[in-house]
Write a protein that holds these residues in place. Structure first.
Motif, PDB file in Angstrom:
ATOM      1  N   GLY A  59     -14.137   7.603  -6.989  1.00  0.00           N
ATOM      2  CA  GLY A  59     -14.250   6.809  -5.777  1.00  0.00           C
ATOM      3  C   GLY A  59     -12.900   6.384  -5.236  1.00  0.00           C
ATOM      4  N   PRO A  60     -12.855   6.032  -3.949  1.00  0.00           N
ATOM      5  CA  PRO A  60     -11.607   5.594  -3.329  1.00  0.00           C
ATOM      6  C   PRO A  60     -11.252   4.169  -3.728  1.00  0.00           C
ATOM      7  CG  PRO A  60     -13.376   5.563  -1.723  1.00  0.00           C
ATOM      8  CD  PRO A  60     -13.951   6.164  -2.970  1.00  0.00           C
ATOM      9  N   GLY A  61      -9.961   3.909  -3.863  1.00  0.00           N
ATOM     10  CA  GLY A  61      -9.517   2.592  -4.283  1.00  0.00           C
ATOM     11  C   GLY A  61      -9.902   1.485  -3.333  1.00  0.00           C
ATOM     12  N   GLU A  62      -9.952   1.777  -2.028  1.00  0.00           N
ATOM     13  CA  GLU A  62     -10.306   0.750  -1.052  1.00  0.00           C
ATOM     14  C   GLU A  62     -11.710   0.199  -1.287  1.00  0.00           C
ATOM     15  OE1 GLU A  62      -7.504   3.669   1.027  1.00  0.00           O
ATOM     16  OE2 GLU A  62      -9.111   3.711  -0.465  1.00  0.00           O
ATOM     17  N   GLU A  63     -12.557   0.991  -1.952  1.00  0.00           N
ATOM     18  CA  GLU A  63     -13.929   0.560  -2.218  1.00  0.00           C
ATOM     19  C   GLU A  63     -14.128   0.082  -3.644  1.00  0.00           C
ATOM     20  OE1 GLU A  63     -16.625   3.652  -1.043  1.00  0.00           O
ATOM     21  OE2 GLU A  63     -15.587   4.007   0.855  1.00  0.00           O
ATOM     22  N   ALA A  64     -13.026  -0.202  -4.330  1.00  0.00           N
ATOM     23  CA  ALA A  64     -13.105  -0.605  -5.737  1.00  0.00           C
ATOM     24  C   ALA A  64     -14.041  -1.791  -5.985  1.00  0.00           C
ATOM     25  CB  ALA A  64     -11.707  -0.912  -6.265  1.00  0.00           C
ATOM     26  N   PRO A  65     -13.985  -2.857  -5.173  1.00  0.00           N
ATOM     27  CA  PRO A  65     -14.868  -3.996  -5.468  1.00  0.00           C
ATOM     28  C   PRO A  65     -16.346  -3.633  -5.491  1.00  0.00           C
ATOM     29  CG  PRO A  65     -13.141  -4.651  -3.939  1.00  0.00           C
ATOM     30  CD  PRO A  65     -13.062  -3.150  -4.061  1.00  0.00           C
ATOM     31  N   SER A  66     -16.798  -2.811  -4.526  1.00  0.00           N
ATOM     32  CA  SER A  66     -18.216  -2.456  -4.511  1.00  0.00           C
ATOM     33  C   SER A  66     -18.537  -1.396  -5.560  1.00  0.00           C
ATOM     34  CB  SER A  66     -18.608  -1.941  -3.115  1.00  0.00           C
ATOM     35  OG  SER A  66     -17.826  -0.808  -2.755  1.00  0.00           O
ATOM     36  N   ILE A  67     -17.645  -0.434  -5.771  1.00  0.00           N
ATOM     37  CA  ILE A  67     -17.893   0.620  -6.765  1.00  0.00           C
ATOM     38  C   ILE A  67     -17.994   0.043  -8.162  1.00  0.00           C
ATOM     39  CG2 ILE A  67     -16.863   2.635  -7.895  1.00  0.00           C
ATOM     40  CD1 ILE A  67     -15.704   3.424  -5.187  1.00  0.00           C
ATOM     41  N   LEU A  68     -17.140  -0.934  -8.463  1.00  0.00           N
ATOM     42  CA  LEU A  68     -17.082  -1.504  -9.812  1.00  0.00           C
ATOM     43  C   LEU A  68     -17.998  -2.705  -9.984  1.00  0.00           C
ATOM     44  CD1 LEU A  68     -13.226  -1.172 -10.317  1.00  0.00           C
ATOM     45  CD2 LEU A  68     -15.018   0.290 -11.260  1.00  0.00           C
ATOM     46  N   GLY A  69     -18.828  -2.977  -9.001  1.00  0.00           N
ATOM     47  CA  GLY A  69     -19.823  -4.031  -9.151  1.00  0.00           C
ATOM     48  C   GLY A  69     -19.240  -5.416  -9.312  1.00  0.00           C
ATOM     49  N   ARG A  70     -18.183  -5.687  -8.572  1.00  0.00           N
ATOM     50  CA  ARG A  70     -17.531  -7.001  -8.597  1.00  0.00           C
ATOM     51  C   ARG A  70     -16.954  -7.348  -9.957  1.00  0.00           C
ATOM     52  NH1 ARG A  70     -16.453  -7.670  -3.608  1.00  0.00           N
ATOM     53  NH2 ARG A  70     -15.724  -9.742  -4.253  1.00  0.00           N
ATOM     54  N   GLU A  71     -16.641  -6.351 -10.774  1.00  0.00           N
ATOM     55  CA  GLU A  71     -15.941  -6.619 -12.028  1.00  0.00           C
ATOM     56  C   GLU A  71     -14.549  -7.173 -11.736  1.00  0.00           C
ATOM     57  OE1 GLU A  71     -16.091  -3.704 -15.329  1.00  0.00           O
ATOM     58  OE2 GLU A  71     -17.224  -2.476 -13.909  1.00  0.00           O
ATOM     59  N   SER A  72     -13.998  -7.926 -12.674  1.00  0.00           N
ATOM     60  CA  SER A  72     -12.617  -8.390 -12.546  1.00  0.00           C
ATOM     61  C   SER A  72     -11.829  -7.937 -13.770  1.00  0.00           C
ATOM     62  CB  SER A  72     -12.554  -9.913 -12.399  1.00  0.00           C
ATOM     63  OG  SER A  72     -13.099 -10.559 -13.530  1.00  0.00           O
ATOM     64  N   PHE A  73     -10.524  -7.777 -13.581  1.00  0.00           N
ATOM     65  CA  PHE A  73      -9.685  -7.197 -14.619  1.00  0.00           C
ATOM     66  C   PHE A  73      -8.467  -8.069 -14.906  1.00  0.00           C
ATOM     67  CE2 PHE A  73     -12.124  -3.838 -12.711  1.00  0.00           C
ATOM     68  CZ  PHE A  73     -12.475  -3.020 -13.771  1.00  0.00           C
ATOM     69  N   ASP A  74      -7.938  -7.911 -16.126  1.00  0.00           N
ATOM     70  CA  ASP A  74      -6.747  -8.660 -16.545  1.00  0.00           C
ATOM     71  C   ASP A  74      -5.476  -8.058 -15.955  1.00  0.00           C
ATOM     72  OD1 ASP A  74      -8.163 -10.428 -18.468  1.00  0.00           O
ATOM     73  OD2 ASP A  74      -8.565  -8.533 -19.482  1.00  0.00           O
ATOM     74  N   ALA A  75      -5.534  -6.799 -15.559  1.00  0.00           N
ATOM     75  CA  ALA A  75      -4.411  -6.146 -14.892  1.00  0.00           C
ATOM     76  C   ALA A  75      -4.956  -5.038 -14.004  1.00  0.00           C
ATOM     77  CB  ALA A  75      -3.418  -5.573 -15.908  1.00  0.00           C
ATOM     78  N   VAL A  76      -4.313  -4.846 -12.863  1.00  0.00           N
ATOM     79  CA  VAL A  76      -4.704  -3.789 -11.925  1.00  0.00           C
ATOM     80  C   VAL A  76      -3.448  -2.988 -11.597  1.00  0.00           C
ATOM     81  CG1 VAL A  76      -5.714  -3.245  -9.694  1.00  0.00           C
ATOM     82  CG2 VAL A  76      -6.527  -5.247 -10.964  1.00  0.00           C
ATOM     83  N   LEU A  77      -3.512  -1.683 -11.822  1.00  0.00           N
ATOM     84  CA  LEU A  77      -2.378  -0.794 -11.582  1.00  0.00           C
ATOM     85  C   LEU A  77      -2.669   0.093 -10.381  1.00  0.00           C
ATOM     86  CD1 LEU A  77      -1.878   0.532 -15.249  1.00  0.00           C
ATOM     87  CD2 LEU A  77      -1.283  -1.716 -14.311  1.00  0.00           C
ATOM     88  N   CYS A  78      -1.627   0.375  -9.589  1.00  0.00           N
ATOM     89  CA  CYS A  78      -1.759   1.302  -8.476  1.00  0.00           C
ATOM     90  C   CYS A  78      -0.400   1.978  -8.289  1.00  0.00           C
ATOM     91  CB  CYS A  78      -2.186   0.570  -7.206  1.00  0.00           C
ATOM     92  SG  CYS A  78      -2.567   1.680  -5.830  1.00  0.00           S
ATOM     93  N   HIS A  79      -0.247   3.139  -8.875  1.00  0.00           N
ATOM     94  CA  HIS A  79       1.057   3.807  -8.947  1.00  0.00           C
ATOM     95  C   HIS A  79       1.046   5.121  -8.181  1.00  0.00           C
ATOM     96  CE1 HIS A  79       1.527   1.583 -13.059  1.00  0.00           C
ATOM     97  NE2 HIS A  79       1.729   0.782 -12.017  1.00  0.00           N
ATOM     98  N   GLY A  80       1.956   5.246  -7.208  1.00  0.00           N
ATOM     99  CA  GLY A  80       2.082   6.490  -6.473  1.00  0.00           C
ATOM    100  C   GLY A  80       0.924   6.785  -5.551  1.00  0.00           C
ATOM    101  N   VAL A  81       0.295   5.758  -5.013  1.00  0.00           N
ATOM    102  CA  VAL A  81      -0.865   5.932  -4.143  1.00  0.00           C
ATOM    103  C   VAL A  81      -0.577   5.452  -2.722  1.00  0.00           C
ATOM    104  CG1 VAL A  81      -3.297   5.351  -3.771  1.00  0.00           C
ATOM    105  CG2 VAL A  81      -2.442   5.693  -6.095  1.00  0.00           C
TER     106      VAL A  81
END
Length: 257
Positions: free
Chosen positions: A97-119
């Motif tokens: 899935g696309p990163g812009e839709e991460a909140p809906s794709i991941l079901g509102r999960e939250s994370f201790d770290a979020v990486l976005c490299h070379g995107v």
């Protein structure tokens, strides 16, 4: 995916076998290690591709979700996971899935770290993706962004003797890299402003690939340890870090209220 995205998925993993790729992965991993707090922590690698950054973290005990819109890249990640031991495999989840839709794709999960490299460099407007990164980060979470440095676009061109192209690059935020794909570059100030709009304060930024970016597809040599230390020191110091090909911005999501 577009045609160039499929082609990129085929060619990009080979980049990590070059000296430039080794420098990028090693320095970013070392910078992350200084800021990641505790293990096991839950990390989402948005646009994480074949898992080059995620797998070393999984080996150290972190739980990884790789979210990527490229099915080909995720297949490469799955093949890489197949060669890992069971404990590492169990720590990694692959999600299309696309990163812009991460909140809906991941079901509102939250994370201790979020990486976005070379995107971000491949997006015409990176703001929606930056907002999504902040949205899936819990309070106090680390957000790590690696992108091309708009302040140094002329550097590689000039070192390669392409002076006409270097002159044109001084006032540009666009570049065609070695993969032949036009992309955008960003400034530390610009990335910081976008993150601040979503309640993320900047902890540190570093430069990545200062002395080695112009060396093409050269392979690592016997002097790799010394080279990495030189890149590490330069990436943390002015004025060297401002001349790096890539900027690595690390932020922390502020508590609400």
């Amino acid at each position: 995916m577009t045609g160039w995205t499929r082609d990129l998925a085929t060619r990009f993993p080979k980049h990590y076998e070059t000296l430039r790729g080794v420098v990028r992965q090693t320095l970013v991993d070392r910078q992350l290690a200084e800021h990641l707090v505790g293990s096991p922590a839950r990390i989402c690698d948005v646009g994480g591709g074949a898992g080059h950054q995620a797998l070393p973290l999984a080996r150290r005990g972190y739980e990884l979700t790789i979210l990527d819109q490229s099915e080909e890249m995720l297949r490469k990640a799955r093949r890489a996971l197949d060669s890992e031991d069971e404990k590492v495999r169990d720590r990694v989840r692959l999600v299309p899935g696309p990163g812009e839709e991460a909140p809906s794709i991941l079901g509102r999960e939250s994370f201790d770290a979020v990486l976005c490299h070379g995107v971000l460099m491949y997006l015409e407007d990176p703001a929606p993706l930056v907002g999504a990164l902040a949205d899936i980060a819990r309070s106090g979470a680390l957000i790590s962004i690696l992108t091309k440095n708009a302040d140094s676009l002329a550097m590689r061109l000039a070192l390669e003797g392409r002076y006409r192209d270097a002159l044109a690059a001084f006032d540009s935020d666009r570049d065609t890299g070695r993969l032949g794909v036009e992309n955008r570059a960003h400034t530390v100030a610009g990335i910081s402003e976008m993150l601040e709009e979503h309640g993320v304060g900047i902890e540190q930024w570093s430069g990545v690939r200062i002395f080695t970016d112009h060396l093409g597809d050269q392979e690592p040599g016997a002097d790799l340890p010394e080279l990495l230390e030189a890149e590490w020191e330069a990436g943390r110091r002015d004025p060297y870090r401002s001349m790096a090909r890539l900027i690595h911005v690390l932020g922390r999501k502020k508590p609400v209220g």
